[in-house]
Design a protein around this motif. Sequence first.
Motif, PDB file in Angstrom:
ATOM      1  N   PHE A 170     -26.929 -10.052  15.706  1.00  9.65           N
ATOM      2  CA  PHE A 170     -25.736  -9.199  15.824  1.00  9.65           C
ATOM      3  C   PHE A 170     -25.985  -8.120  16.862  1.00  9.65           C
ATOM      4  N   GLN A 171     -25.325  -8.237  18.016  1.00 13.53           N
ATOM      5  CA  GLN A 171     -25.462  -7.199  19.042  1.00 13.53           C
ATOM      6  C   GLN A 171     -24.158  -6.412  19.092  1.00 13.53           C
ATOM      7  N   LEU A 172     -24.244  -5.142  18.715  1.00 14.15           N
ATOM      8  CA  LEU A 172     -23.044  -4.300  18.679  1.00 14.15           C
ATOM      9  C   LEU A 172     -22.633  -3.937  20.104  1.00 14.15           C
ATOM     10  N   LEU A 173     -21.466  -4.407  20.539  1.00 14.40           N
ATOM     11  CA  LEU A 173     -20.989  -4.095  21.896  1.00 14.40           C
ATOM     12  C   LEU A 173     -20.198  -2.792  21.903  1.00 14.40           C
ATOM     13  N   GLY A 174     -19.538  -2.520  20.811  1.00 10.25           N
ATOM     14  CA  GLY A 174     -18.746  -1.293  20.737  1.00 10.25           C
ATOM     15  C   GLY A 174     -18.188  -1.102  19.343  1.00 10.25           C
ATOM     16  N   GLY A 175     -17.777   0.108  19.075  1.00 11.20           N
ATOM     17  CA  GLY A 175     -17.202   0.400  17.755  1.00 11.20           C
ATOM     18  C   GLY A 175     -16.265   1.572  17.889  1.00 11.20           C
ATOM     19  N   THR A 176     -15.642   1.939  16.793  1.00  7.90           N
ATOM     20  CA  THR A 176     -14.701   3.040  16.873  1.00  7.90           C
ATOM     21  C   THR A 176     -15.446   4.367  16.980  1.00  7.90           C
ATOM     22  N   ARG A 177     -14.899   5.270  17.766  1.00  8.32           N
ATOM     23  CA  ARG A 177     -15.522   6.591  17.923  1.00  8.32           C
ATOM     24  C   ARG A 177     -14.995   7.560  16.882  1.00  8.32           C
ATOM     25  N   ASP A 178     -13.891   7.195  16.254  1.00 11.73           N
ATOM     26  CA  ASP A 178     -13.319   8.089  15.230  1.00 11.73           C
ATOM     27  C   ASP A 178     -12.708   7.243  14.118  1.00 11.73           C
ATOM     28  N   ASP A 179     -11.384   7.172  14.038  1.00  4.60           N
ATOM     29  CA  ASP A 179     -10.747   6.401  12.966  1.00  4.60           C
ATOM     30  C   ASP A 179     -10.838   4.904  13.242  1.00  4.60           C
ATOM     31  N   ALA A 180     -11.017   4.125  12.179  1.00  2.00           N
ATOM     32  CA  ALA A 180     -10.933   2.666  12.310  1.00  2.00           C
ATOM     33  C   ALA A 180      -9.455   2.277  12.352  1.00  2.00           C
ATOM     34  N   ALA A 181      -9.174   1.045  12.789  1.00  2.79           N
ATOM     35  CA  ALA A 181      -7.779   0.603  12.922  1.00  2.79           C
ATOM     36  C   ALA A 181      -7.048   0.684  11.580  1.00  2.79           C
ATOM     37  N   GLY A 182      -7.693   0.215  10.510  1.00  7.45           N
ATOM     38  CA  GLY A 182      -7.059   0.244   9.180  1.00  7.45           C
ATOM     39  C   GLY A 182      -6.839   1.672   8.708  1.00  7.45           C
ATOM     40  N   GLU A 183      -7.827   2.512   8.997  1.00  4.76           N
ATOM     41  CA  GLU A 183      -7.735   3.929   8.608  1.00  4.76           C
ATOM     42  C   GLU A 183      -6.544   4.584   9.314  1.00  4.76           C
ATOM     43  N   ALA A 184      -6.375   4.258  10.619  1.00  4.58           N
ATOM     44  CA  ALA A 184      -5.249   4.813  11.383  1.00  4.58           C
ATOM     45  C   ALA A 184      -3.929   4.361  10.761  1.00  4.58           C
TER      46      ALA A 184
END
Length: 352
Positions: A170-184
């Motif tokens: 598992f190579q993490l290319l990117g992630g959320t910097r604040d809220d996740a999509a579901g959280e938003a």
Amino acid sequence: MTILGIETSCDETAAAIIVGKDSHVDLRANIVASSLAMHIPTGGIIPENAAREQLKFILPVINQALADAGMTLEDIDAIAVTFGPGLIGSLLVGVETAKTIAYVLNKPLIPVNHMVGHIYANFINVHHKSETKLDAIRYTLDAHIAFPLLALVVSGGHTDLLLMKEHGHFQLLGGTRDDAAGEALDKIGRLIGVAYPAGPVIEQMAKSGDPNRFRFPRPLVGSPDFDYSFSGLKTAVLREVKNLGNLDAQTKKDIARGTLDAIIDVLIKKTVKAAAVHEVKSIILSGGVAANQTLRTAFEDEIAKRRMHVTFHVPPRHLCTDNAAMIASAAYFNPLEIEFNSVTANPELYFD
Ligand code: KG4
Ligand code: ZN
């Protein structure tokens, strides 16, 4: 290999039984009890209440999964359990139950990262009674997933894009910097009077919303990295809601549409770009937000439109939201057995 999966990271108490053979995982039982209804009046999950409900449900849910599969604990070869991320009290219920079963029956215990679990919902061969016939045909045909692949996990707590060259890599290319999509979606839902979790309701409202009335920002859509950010979107909606004052029913639907379109646009553009950069053969989508039919169809359409040489996979909708089948599936493909008393719940676990 027959695996009992246990998932208790948040407000769902889930147990499932899968049978894995070579590159296939068959689903034999999938039980999910939810304490969601008791959290609706509070507008979000109260961790202590969720944990108490986990305690009530855990044994009945495991027993029901065994009954559905026509099995006893003796028939199980290994126990898989979510050990993080999640709410500590909720996680503890599943982890300690799984440890006890493993110890008493002298069976291997495989701890699973909840996020990895979401990814592995894609590897379940679905012949389950709750599937529609159409879904069953489609998902069975889709069963072969070629590496390297891109995994986009969109849930209530995470929006992560990973490159997988093989199982367990598992190579993490990117992630959320604040809220996740579901959280938003959940937070914006609150602004327009939709109860938690707002995602499924926003999906329905957006269907009769005007796509041209609100054009909300698409944060980081053109940035060179593969990170996401959705808190700016929430702020933009908040500003709009304050300006409008009283919201009529149609305006709420238009806001739902503008919100969903913005989230889908960012998710797809960034994933498609990463797919080209890393020359992947498959894109797999997962997590609670992946249950969104508009998002699923938009991904398929974009891949077809661009004539990309990738196959697109997404689990059936009921395996996108939290369940234990995905945990058992992840354990089958990543059988990292750990001595039972070395397994501890880790609320902050990430891809490391
Ligand atoms: O993966 P999940 O069940 O739990 C976490 O691990 O977080 O995801 C829950 C999230 C919630 O934010 C919920 O609003 C969202 O998934 N969700 C949806 C849909 N169903 C659930 N979002 C959009 N459309 C849906 N149909
Ligand atoms: Zn989840």
